[in-house]
Design a protein around this motif. Structure first.
Motif, PDB file in Angstrom:
ATOM      1  N   ILE A   1       0.881  -1.177   0.000  1.00  0.00           N
ATOM      2  CA  ILE A   1       0.000   0.000   0.000  1.00  0.00           C
ATOM      3  C   ILE A   1       0.917   1.224   0.000  1.00  0.00           C
ATOM      4  N   VAL A   2       0.845   2.004  -1.081  1.00  0.00           N
ATOM      5  CA  VAL A   2       1.724   3.170  -1.193  1.00  0.00           C
ATOM      6  C   VAL A   2       1.362   4.175  -0.097  1.00  0.00           C
ATOM      7  N   ARG A   3       2.383   4.607   0.646  1.00  0.00           N
ATOM      8  CA  ARG A   3       2.150   5.505   1.780  1.00  0.00           C
ATOM      9  C   ARG A   3       2.626   6.924   1.519  1.00  0.00           C
ATOM     10  N   ASP A   4       3.494   7.093   0.500  1.00  0.00           N
ATOM     11  CA  ASP A   4       4.048   8.425   0.228  1.00  0.00           C
ATOM     12  C   ASP A   4       3.050   9.341  -0.471  1.00  0.00           C
ATOM     13  N   LEU A   5       1.975   8.764  -1.018  1.00  0.00           N
ATOM     14  CA  LEU A   5       0.934   9.573  -1.650  1.00  0.00           C
ATOM     15  C   LEU A   5      -0.379   9.215  -0.973  1.00  0.00           C
ATOM     16  N   VAL A   6      -1.276  10.191  -0.891  1.00  0.00           N
ATOM     17  CA  VAL A   6      -2.488  10.004  -0.102  1.00  0.00           C
ATOM     18  C   VAL A   6      -3.688  10.667  -0.781  1.00  0.00           C
ATOM     19  N   GLY A   7      -4.879  10.304  -0.340  1.00  0.00           N
ATOM     20  CA  GLY A   7      -6.075  11.033  -0.748  1.00  0.00           C
ATOM     21  C   GLY A   7      -6.074  12.408  -0.088  1.00  0.00           C
ATOM     22  N   HIS A   8      -7.109  13.210  -0.395  1.00  0.00           N
ATOM     23  CA  HIS A   8      -7.038  14.633  -0.037  1.00  0.00           C
ATOM     24  C   HIS A   8      -8.396  15.299  -0.171  1.00  0.00           C
ATOM     25  N   GLY A   9      -8.547  16.429   0.499  1.00  0.00           N
ATOM     26  CA  GLY A   9      -9.685  17.298   0.222  1.00  0.00           C
ATOM     27  C   GLY A   9      -9.596  17.797  -1.207  1.00  0.00           C
ATOM     28  N   VAL A  10     -10.734  18.153  -1.789  1.00  0.00           N
ATOM     29  CA  VAL A  10     -10.758  18.611  -3.189  1.00  0.00           C
ATOM     30  C   VAL A  10     -11.977  19.512  -3.371  1.00  0.00           C
ATOM     31  N   GLY A  11     -11.932  20.407  -4.343  1.00  0.00           N
ATOM     32  CA  GLY A  11     -13.094  21.269  -4.617  1.00  0.00           C
ATOM     33  C   GLY A  11     -12.659  22.580  -5.246  1.00  0.00           C
ATOM     34  N   HIS A  12     -12.227  23.522  -4.417  1.00  0.00           N
ATOM     35  CA  HIS A  12     -11.737  24.794  -4.970  1.00  0.00           C
ATOM     36  C   HIS A  12     -10.360  24.589  -5.607  1.00  0.00           C
ATOM     37  N   HIS A  13      -9.630  23.614  -5.065  1.00  0.00           N
ATOM     38  CA  HIS A  13      -8.295  23.283  -5.571  1.00  0.00           C
ATOM     39  C   HIS A  13      -8.214  21.778  -5.781  1.00  0.00           C
ATOM     40  N   VAL A  14      -7.211  21.341  -6.571  1.00  0.00           N
ATOM     41  CA  VAL A  14      -7.028  19.893  -6.770  1.00  0.00           C
ATOM     42  C   VAL A  14      -6.724  19.233  -5.433  1.00  0.00           C
ATOM     43  N   HIS A  15      -5.847  19.843  -4.658  1.00  0.00           N
ATOM     44  CA  HIS A  15      -5.485  19.288  -3.347  1.00  0.00           C
ATOM     45  C   HIS A  15      -5.832  20.284  -2.254  1.00  0.00           C
TER      46      HIS A  15
END
Ligand code: MF3
Ligand code: CO
Length: 251
Positions: free
Chosen positions: A164-178
């Motif tokens: 399971i890749v740990r260096d990249l993650v999900g994120h909030g999104v909406g006004h900006h990509v991240h």
């Protein structure tokens, strides 16, 4: 003022943005053929999105040079489309796309196998990564903590021998990509920031058939598995609701 909790108008725009995104990914899945270049797919995505009336959210984001990320086999995410990168029989192709509509962004990804799979393990890798995403989404409700989501995803994937890749993650999104907060694909229950209804987040498990170590390619963008193992990535943008969530990037 821009807030993490979206207004009902912003939610409406994100639903529309997500609908366009799902339309484009469905089309790419249908059009993807052995012998095409990843740039061919990028051009299809750009044309289709234009005709739907959306804008490509990734183009120019932190200097990213294309409308879409296309990552093949040992490339985990953020692969740059290239006219000389030709899709081969059995390749695992990750298609990660972002749409902006009236200022509101959604982010979603699928992985598909081109033509005939090379191994049964590749089919299970895709099925399990998709299932991990679904399980993460099922863990969401008002006042969920990011660790609860990560724990759900990690516990499911740990039953099999995956990285399971740990260096990249999900994120909030909406006004900006991240946007904040990060949504890791691992964690412990009752830890991490609380999430409120009305927030919009991208959940995106990245799973390998080897270890979880990744490296950045010389192009400065493409994320590769360090051990060369093949990988899969599925992502949805979801709106958090009182009882659960609404997936915005599906039709
Ligand atoms: N879905 C990707 C992510 O969350 C967004 C790609 S941003 C780009 O990391 F800059 F690479 F386009
Ligand atoms: Co994302």
């Amino acid at each position: 003022m821009q807030t993490a909790v979206k207004t009902s108008q912003e939610m409406k725009y994100m639903r529309e943005s997500g609908r366009m995104l799902a339309t484009v990914l469905n089309l790419l899945k249908q059009e993807l053929k052995v012998g095409m270049s990843t740039k061919d797919l990028s051009l299809i995505a750009a044309n289709e999105l234009k005709s739907l009336g959306g804008e490509a959210a990734f183009l120019g984001y932190q200097g990213y040079p294309d409308v879409i990320c296309i990552s093949v086999n040992n490339e985990v995410v953020h692969g740059i489309p290239n006219p000389s990168k030709i899709i081969q029989e059995g390749d695992i192709v990750g298609l990660d796309f972002g749409v902006r509509y009236r200022g509101m962004i959604t982010d979603s990804a699928i992985s598909v196998i081109a033509g005939k799979p090379k191994q049964r393990g590749h089919i299970s890798l895709l099925e399990d990564t998709k299932k991990a995403l679904d399980i993460g989404i099922a863990a969401i409700h008002d006042q969920v903590r990011t660790g609860d989501i990560g724990f759900a995803i990690e516990s499911f994937l740990n039953k099999k021998r995956y990285g399971i890749v740990r260096d990249l993650v999900g994120h909030g999104v909406g006004h900006h990509v991240h946007e904040d907060p990060n949504i890791p694909n691992y964690g412990r229950p009752n830890t991490g920031p609380w999430l409120d209804k009305g927030m919009t987040i991208a959940i995106e498990p990245m799973v390998t058939l080897g270890t979880d170590n990744v490296t950045v390619a010389p192009d400065g963008w493409t994320i590769l598995t360090t051990d060369g193992s093949w990988s899969a990535h599925f992502e949805h943008t979801v709106l958090i609701t009182e009882e659960g969530s609404e997936i915005l990037t599906q039709i």
